[in-house]
Design a protein around this motif. Structure first.
Motif, PDB file in Angstrom:
ATOM      1  N   LEU A 184       0.826  -1.205   0.000  1.00  0.00           N
ATOM      2  CA  LEU A 184       0.000   0.000   0.000  1.00  0.00           C
ATOM      3  C   LEU A 184       0.862   1.258   0.000  1.00  0.00           C
ATOM      4  CD1 LEU A 184      -2.768   1.328   0.082  1.00  0.00           C
ATOM      5  CD2 LEU A 184      -2.726   1.135   2.581  1.00  0.00           C
ATOM      6  N   ARG A 185       1.706   1.415   1.018  1.00  0.00           N
ATOM      7  CA  ARG A 185       2.495   2.637   1.151  1.00  0.00           C
ATOM      8  C   ARG A 185       3.926   2.403   0.689  1.00  0.00           C
ATOM      9  NH1 ARG A 185       2.035   7.351   5.548  1.00  0.00           N
ATOM     10  NH2 ARG A 185       3.840   8.560   4.873  1.00  0.00           N
ATOM     11  N   ILE A 186       4.480   3.417   0.025  1.00  0.00           N
ATOM     12  CA  ILE A 186       5.858   3.311  -0.433  1.00  0.00           C
ATOM     13  C   ILE A 186       6.815   3.496   0.744  1.00  0.00           C
ATOM     14  CG2 ILE A 186       5.271   4.173  -2.725  1.00  0.00           C
ATOM     15  CD1 ILE A 186       6.544   6.830  -1.921  1.00  0.00           C
ATOM     16  N   PRO A 187       8.050   3.000   0.651  1.00  0.00           N
ATOM     17  CA  PRO A 187       9.036   3.206   1.713  1.00  0.00           C
ATOM     18  C   PRO A 187       9.313   4.691   1.943  1.00  0.00           C
ATOM     19  CG  PRO A 187       9.747   1.476   0.213  1.00  0.00           C
ATOM     20  CD  PRO A 187       8.550   2.118  -0.415  1.00  0.00           C
ATOM     21  N   VAL A 188       9.696   5.040   3.166  1.00  0.00           N
ATOM     22  CA  VAL A 188       9.894   6.441   3.536  1.00  0.00           C
ATOM     23  C   VAL A 188      10.967   7.106   2.682  1.00  0.00           C
ATOM     24  CG1 VAL A 188      10.639   7.990   5.390  1.00  0.00           C
ATOM     25  CG2 VAL A 188       9.096   6.092   5.898  1.00  0.00           C
ATOM     26  N   ASN A 189      12.073   6.399   2.425  1.00  0.00           N
ATOM     27  CA  ASN A 189      13.146   7.020   1.647  1.00  0.00           C
ATOM     28  C   ASN A 189      12.699   7.343   0.224  1.00  0.00           C
ATOM     29  OD1 ASN A 189      13.055   4.183   1.145  1.00  0.00           O
ATOM     30  ND2 ASN A 189      15.084   4.283   0.189  1.00  0.00           N
ATOM     31  N   GLU A 190      11.849   6.496  -0.354  1.00  0.00           N
ATOM     32  CA  GLU A 190      11.334   6.762  -1.689  1.00  0.00           C
ATOM     33  C   GLU A 190      10.320   7.910  -1.668  1.00  0.00           C
ATOM     34  OE1 GLU A 190       9.846   3.278  -3.560  1.00  0.00           O
ATOM     35  OE2 GLU A 190      11.720   2.163  -3.363  1.00  0.00           O
ATOM     36  N   GLU A 191       9.552   7.991  -0.589  1.00  0.00           N
ATOM     37  CA  GLU A 191       8.594   9.094  -0.456  1.00  0.00           C
ATOM     38  C   GLU A 191       9.324  10.421  -0.361  1.00  0.00           C
ATOM     39  OE1 GLU A 191       5.204  10.725   2.683  1.00  0.00           O
ATOM     40  OE2 GLU A 191       6.006   8.689   2.899  1.00  0.00           O
ATOM     41  N   VAL A 192      10.401  10.469   0.426  1.00  0.00           N
ATOM     42  CA  VAL A 192      11.164  11.704   0.588  1.00  0.00           C
ATOM     43  C   VAL A 192      11.832  12.094  -0.729  1.00  0.00           C
ATOM     44  CG1 VAL A 192      13.139  12.762   1.755  1.00  0.00           C
ATOM     45  CG2 VAL A 192      11.521  11.347   3.051  1.00  0.00           C
ATOM     46  N   ALA A 193      12.380  11.117  -1.439  1.00  0.00           N
ATOM     47  CA  ALA A 193      13.018  11.408  -2.723  1.00  0.00           C
ATOM     48  C   ALA A 193      12.008  11.880  -3.760  1.00  0.00           C
ATOM     49  CB  ALA A 193      13.736  10.165  -3.227  1.00  0.00           C
ATOM     50  N   GLY A 194      10.807  11.352  -3.684  1.00  0.00           N
ATOM     51  CA  GLY A 194       9.784  11.656  -4.682  1.00  0.00           C
ATOM     52  C   GLY A 194       9.411  10.407  -5.450  1.00  0.00           C
ATOM     53  N   ILE A 195       8.118  10.154  -5.562  1.00  0.00           N
ATOM     54  CA  ILE A 195       7.674   8.920  -6.215  1.00  0.00           C
ATOM     55  C   ILE A 195       8.054   8.905  -7.693  1.00  0.00           C
ATOM     56  CG2 ILE A 195       5.708   7.400  -6.604  1.00  0.00           C
ATOM     57  CD1 ILE A 195       4.251   8.742  -4.356  1.00  0.00           C
ATOM     58  N   ASP A 196       8.152  10.082  -8.305  1.00  0.00           N
ATOM     59  CA  ASP A 196       8.465  10.115  -9.728  1.00  0.00           C
ATOM     60  C   ASP A 196       9.809   9.458 -10.026  1.00  0.00           C
ATOM     61  OD1 ASP A 196       6.124  11.453 -10.001  1.00  0.00           O
ATOM     62  OD2 ASP A 196       6.981  13.355 -10.672  1.00  0.00           O
ATOM     63  N   ILE A 197      10.828   9.809  -9.254  1.00  0.00           N
ATOM     64  CA  ILE A 197      12.153   9.278  -9.530  1.00  0.00           C
ATOM     65  C   ILE A 197      12.313   7.866  -8.990  1.00  0.00           C
ATOM     66  CG2 ILE A 197      13.230  10.215  -7.436  1.00  0.00           C
ATOM     67  CD1 ILE A 197      14.759   9.891 -10.985  1.00  0.00           C
ATOM     68  N   SER A 198      11.622   7.538  -7.896  1.00  0.00           N
ATOM     69  CA  SER A 198      11.792   6.215  -7.295  1.00  0.00           C
ATOM     70  C   SER A 198      10.974   5.147  -8.015  1.00  0.00           C
ATOM     71  CB  SER A 198      11.408   6.250  -5.809  1.00  0.00           C
ATOM     72  OG  SER A 198      10.043   6.586  -5.644  1.00  0.00           O
ATOM     73  N   CYS A 199       9.909   5.548  -8.685  1.00  0.00           N
ATOM     74  CA  CYS A 199       9.005   4.555  -9.290  1.00  0.00           C
ATOM     75  C   CYS A 199       8.763   4.753 -10.785  1.00  0.00           C
ATOM     76  CB  CYS A 199       7.651   4.572  -8.575  1.00  0.00           C
ATOM     77  SG  CYS A 199       7.721   4.170  -6.821  1.00  0.00           S
TER      78      CYS A 199
END
Length: 460
Positions: free
Chosen positions: A418-433
């Motif tokens: 459901l929820r993305i990892p905190v480090n990916e959220e801080v970086a931004g979902i666009d670049i992490s996903c």
């Protein structure tokens, strides 16, 4: 036996009107996308745009395969047809134009829910809940209210409390359903990282583009003329005993009540928030405007224009009040979707029970039949039958969506999808996903510096 020329012309005009209304409602998807994009931070813009597209395409398949059958089958008053039955279109009752119009409504519901859980949700979770919400949860509610065999329907042969619940274009069926689903998703996920500090005080995480929000608001306003007046799926319906009245007279009134409620809510929110925060904010007036549209959607066809002004005024304060409560409870909804669509949608259903005019109720639900009597607004002397049915609709929708979507979100949470990892959220979902930011400046900074910091940090 052949169809007469008059019948052929009538069918053609009704079909063209319904198709045009469906196209207008579909334009609202563009509005949703623009508002969502503008309301999130730039590092998540690509993600939220993609989820809006997914809501439409996944909803199209699920509504065709299952949803329409659940909504407009006639097996029983609680669910349209049995599980796994494909939607057979056209049939003796419904044609392709009607299906298209109802499809446009179905995909709007998931857009509301997506806004509540923006900026911290895994993309795979969107695929799951979009399919389930548009293919089963929403269609069952639509069957209750909008099918002639639905147990809450005002056109049923067995009217609940002698009235049935009036939800003409979906303050409850569309907006409250989407809002309650989003409410549970947001509660189970928790707030975005950094939304509240260690002591629980709210921290500003403003969206990156007021321009997109204003553009989206006007597109939604335009689409609402298909959403509300378009819900007269047959406009060439002559009322008995008259030569100058039919559904076409109600269409114009419905459009007027829509703009009056929205405009009143917008200006009230603008001044109300000015008193509370000390400045004028375009985002506030846009959300207030939409809250007024949501509220009037239930009773737009059965109230006087002066009553629509009352509807919009109250809806503005409902939205302002619920936003204050949400912050007190550390509830995080980036688009205020639960407060706007849920709170204002609930008020709209109650408003209809208070202000519906008997003459208009008979026009809309009995084709103006002479000698018919129906419950109408409490404040206009119409008794408590209609108001009671409205309350039952509210409670039923909240319960149904809670027991269906709540477990879905909880299961996704327990499965850790459901929820993305905190480090990916801080970086931004666009670049992490999604392989890169939506804007060239951000992508340039990533290539140049090889990290996820916002560009202003790199230049400081």
């Amino acid at each position: 036996m052949g169809v007469s020329w008059e019948e052929s012309v009538t069918y053609s005009i009704n079909a063209i009107y319904l198709l045009f209304s469906a196209y207008l409602v579909f334009v609202m998807q563009i509005g949703f996308a623009m508002i969502c994009a503008g309301s999130v931070r730039a590092k998540n813009a690509m993600n939220i745009m993609l989820t809006n597209v997914v809501d439409a395409v996944v909803g199209s398949i699920s509504f065709y395969l299952f949803g329409f059958a659940f909504a407009y089958g006639t097996s029983n008053p609680f669910i349209g047809t049995h599980l796994f039955a494909l939607s057979h279109i056209p049939n003796a009752t419904y044609d392709y134009a009607f299906f298209l119009y109802q499809w446009a409504f179905a995909i709007a519901v998931t857009g509301i829910t997506s806004g509540s859980i923006a900026e911290r949700t895994q993309f795979s979770a969107y695929l799951v809940f979009s399919f389930f919400l548009s293919g089963f949860v929403y269609p069952v509610v639509a069957h209750w209210l909008w099918s002639s065999s639905g147990w809450l329907s005002p056109t049923s042969t067995h009217l609940l409390l002698g009235s049935g619940a009036i939800d003409f274009a979906g303050s409850g069926v569309v907006h409250l359903v989407g809002a309650v689903a989003g409410l549970w998703g947001s509660i189970i996920e928790g707030p975005r990282t950094g939304r509240f500090d260690s002591s629980g005080r709210p921290m500003p995480l403003r969206g990156h583009s007021a321009t997109l929000v204003v553009l989206g608001t006007f597109l939604l306003w335009f689409g609402w003329f298909g959403f509300n007046p378009g819900s007269f799926d047959k406009i060439l319906v002559a009322y008995p005993g008259t030569s100058d009245q039919g559904n076409w007279t109600s269409v114009g009134r419905t459009a007027v009540t829509t703009i009056l409620a929205g405009s009143t809510a917008g200006i009230t929110t603008l001044f109300g928030r000015r008193l509370l925060v000390g400045h004028w904010d375009a985002m506030d007036v846009c959300n207030g405007l939409l809250g007024g549209f949501v509220a009037i959607t239930s009773g737009c066809s059965v109230v006087e224009p002066w009553a629509a002004i009352i509807c919009g005024f109250v809806s503005a304060w409902v939205l302002i009040g619920l936003n204050i409560v949400a912050l007190k409870l550390n509830y995080d909804d980036p688009l205020e979707a639960a407060q706007l669509h849920g709170g204002c949608g609930t008020w709209g259903l109650l408003f209809t029970g208070l202000f519906a005019k008997e003459e208009f109720v008979i026009q809309v639900y009995n084709s103006g039949e002479i000698g018919v009597s129906r419950p109408y607004g409490v404040l206009l002397g119409g008794g408590w039958g209609l108001f009671g049915a409205q309350v039952i609709e509210i409670l039923t929708i909240f319960g149904w969506v809670s027991v269906t979507m709540g477990p879905i979100f909880y299961a996704l949470h327990k499965l850790e999808i459901l929820r993305i990892p905190v480090n990916e959220e801080v970086a931004g979902i666009d670049i992490s996903c999604h392989g890169g930011y939506a804007y060239a400046q951000e992508n340039y900074h990533l290539r140049l510096y090889g990290d996820y910091m916002p560009i202003q940090h790199a230049l400081s």
